[in-house]
Design a protein around this motif. Structure first.
Motif, PDB file in Angstrom:
ATOM      1  N   GLY A  73      -2.274   7.662   1.093  1.00 19.54           N
ATOM      2  CA  GLY A  73      -1.065   8.230   0.522  1.00 19.54           C
ATOM      3  C   GLY A  73      -0.418   9.296   1.378  1.00 19.54           C
ATOM      4  O   GLY A  73       0.644   9.808   1.043  1.00 19.54           O
ATOM      5  N   TYR A  74      -1.038   9.628   2.508  1.00 16.94           N
ATOM      6  CA  TYR A  74      -0.499  10.676   3.381  1.00 16.94           C
ATOM      7  C   TYR A  74       0.899  10.299   3.865  1.00 16.94           C
ATOM      8  O   TYR A  74       1.124   9.192   4.327  1.00 16.94           O
ATOM      9  CB  TYR A  74      -1.423  10.877   4.589  1.00 16.94           C
ATOM     10  N   GLY A  75       1.833  11.212   3.750  1.00 16.37           N
ATOM     11  CA  GLY A  75       3.187  11.009   4.241  1.00 16.37           C
ATOM     12  C   GLY A  75       4.151  10.470   3.206  1.00 16.37           C
ATOM     13  O   GLY A  75       5.363  10.591   3.369  1.00 16.37           O
ATOM     14  N   THR A  76       3.639   9.862   2.133  1.00 18.09           N
ATOM     15  CA  THR A  76       4.545   9.301   1.134  1.00 18.09           C
ATOM     16  C   THR A  76       5.262  10.385   0.338  1.00 18.09           C
ATOM     17  O   THR A  76       6.344  10.138  -0.188  1.00 18.09           O
ATOM     18  CB  THR A  76       3.810   8.343   0.180  1.00 18.09           C
ATOM     19  N   ASP A  77       4.697  11.583   0.275  1.00 23.11           N
ATOM     20  CA  ASP A  77       5.372  12.666  -0.435  1.00 23.11           C
ATOM     21  C   ASP A  77       6.685  13.044   0.255  1.00 23.11           C
ATOM     22  O   ASP A  77       7.690  13.317  -0.406  1.00 23.11           O
ATOM     23  CB  ASP A  77       4.456  13.884  -0.586  1.00 23.11           C
ATOM     24  N   LEU A  78       6.694  13.039   1.580  1.00 21.94           N
ATOM     25  CA  LEU A  78       7.927  13.347   2.323  1.00 21.94           C
ATOM     26  C   LEU A  78       8.972  12.248   2.120  1.00 21.94           C
ATOM     27  O   LEU A  78      10.162  12.535   1.958  1.00 21.94           O
ATOM     28  CB  LEU A  78       7.625  13.523   3.808  1.00 21.94           C
ATOM     29  N   LEU A  79       8.515  10.999   2.110  1.00 22.17           N
ATOM     30  CA  LEU A  79       9.423   9.879   1.863  1.00 22.17           C
ATOM     31  C   LEU A  79       9.983   9.959   0.449  1.00 22.17           C
ATOM     32  O   LEU A  79      11.192   9.779   0.244  1.00 22.17           O
ATOM     33  CB  LEU A  79       8.697   8.548   2.087  1.00 22.17           C
ATOM     34  N   ALA A  80       9.145  10.245  -0.535  1.00 19.04           N
ATOM     35  CA  ALA A  80       9.609  10.350  -1.922  1.00 19.04           C
ATOM     36  C   ALA A  80      10.661  11.442  -2.047  1.00 19.04           C
ATOM     37  O   ALA A  80      11.712  11.234  -2.677  1.00 19.04           O
ATOM     38  CB  ALA A  80       8.434  10.639  -2.858  1.00 19.04           C
TER      39      ALA A  80
ATOM     40  N   SER B 297       0.830  -1.212   0.000  1.00 18.69           N
ATOM     41  CA  SER B 297       0.000   0.000   0.000  1.00 18.69           C
ATOM     42  C   SER B 297       0.859   1.254   0.000  1.00 18.69           C
ATOM     43  O   SER B 297       0.583   2.215  -0.719  1.00 18.69           O
ATOM     44  CB  SER B 297      -0.931   0.022   1.214  1.00 18.69           C
ATOM     45  N   ALA B 298       1.909   1.247   0.803  1.00 12.80           N
ATOM     46  CA  ALA B 298       2.804   2.404   0.841  1.00 12.80           C
ATOM     47  C   ALA B 298       3.503   2.585  -0.506  1.00 12.80           C
ATOM     48  O   ALA B 298       3.625   3.702  -1.003  1.00 12.80           O
ATOM     49  CB  ALA B 298       3.825   2.259   1.963  1.00 12.80           C
ATOM     50  N   LEU B 299       3.934   1.477  -1.111  1.00 10.76           N
ATOM     51  CA  LEU B 299       4.598   1.565  -2.411  1.00 10.76           C
ATOM     52  C   LEU B 299       3.649   2.040  -3.500  1.00 10.76           C
ATOM     53  O   LEU B 299       4.047   2.773  -4.401  1.00 10.76           O
ATOM     54  CB  LEU B 299       5.194   0.209  -2.802  1.00 10.76           C
ATOM     55  N   LYS B 300       2.393   1.635  -3.409  1.00 12.80           N
ATOM     56  CA  LYS B 300       1.391   2.075  -4.388  1.00 12.80           C
ATOM     57  C   LYS B 300       1.283   3.597  -4.407  1.00 12.80           C
ATOM     58  O   LYS B 300       1.125   4.206  -5.463  1.00 12.80           O
ATOM     59  CB  LYS B 300       0.030   1.463  -4.016  1.00 12.80           C
ATOM     60  N   ALA B 301       1.394   4.213  -3.248  1.00  8.07           N
ATOM     61  CA  ALA B 301       1.341   5.675  -3.161  1.00  8.07           C
ATOM     62  C   ALA B 301       2.693   6.311  -3.483  1.00  8.07           C
ATOM     63  O   ALA B 301       2.750   7.402  -4.046  1.00  8.07           O
ATOM     64  CB  ALA B 301       0.886   6.089  -1.761  1.00  8.07           C
ATOM     65  N   LEU B 302       3.781   5.639  -3.143  1.00 11.07           N
ATOM     66  CA  LEU B 302       5.116   6.200  -3.302  1.00 11.07           C
ATOM     67  C   LEU B 302       5.635   6.161  -4.737  1.00 11.07           C
ATOM     68  O   LEU B 302       6.230   7.130  -5.215  1.00 11.07           O
ATOM     69  CB  LEU B 302       6.101   5.451  -2.390  1.00 11.07           C
TER      70      LEU B 302
END
Length: 163
Positions: free
Chosen positions: A149-156, A18-23
């Protein structure tokens, strides 16, 4: 050979996919061309899921970014890859003590993705974050809600800014 290799490891059902789907779309928007390799199970439908997103399933298209998803308990040696950015995915609902049971997956991680943050209180999230910092003070922490998808923008951004 890919220029960037990112390892996402964690126990089963912690929210890695799920995290990868957003990232992954964010990494593409940032200028990389990712492909995915999943080596943590015998059978999965994730290949079709990533292909529907337009992402190759570990192919030979000379993509510059390889993302490895694994439940490998040995962490860095599980996929037998060197010179990668390694992350540990941790389910916040598992227990505030779970972080101490992950061993090298957590102690050697460059970053930690805390999933299912929508299901714990802010106090629980702070306790889990504090415990992770005690185990691996150098790891960057990224609380994410993989479904939204919240937070994945910071990780990206963090991944894209790495040399």
């Amino acid at each position: 050979m890919p220029r960037h290799v990112y390892l996402f490891s964690g126990a089963s059902a912690v929210g890695k996919t799920s995290a990868l789907k957003a990232l992954l779309p964010l990494l593409e928007e940032g200028g990389t061309a990712p492909c995915v390799c999943k080596i943590d199970c015998l059978k999965t439908g994730d290949g079709a899921l990533f292909q529907r997103m337009g992402l190759p399933w570990a192919d030979r298209l000379k993509r510059d970014t390889l993302v490895i998803e694994t439940a490998g308990l040995c962490h860095r040696c599980s996929p037998a890859t060197q010179h990668m950015t390694a992350g540990c995915v941790l389910d916040c609902t598992a227990s505030c003590r779970a972080s101490g049971q992950l061993g090298p997956m957590l102690t050697q991680a460059d970053f930690v993705v805390l999933t299912k943050i929508d299901m714990v209180s802010q106090a629980e999230l702070e306790i889990i974050s504090w415990q992770i910092r005690q185990i691996n003070p150098g790891a960057a922490l990224f609380p994410v809600d993989g479904l939204a998808g919240y937070g994945t923008d910071l990780l990206a951004r963090w991944l894209l800014d790495r040399p």
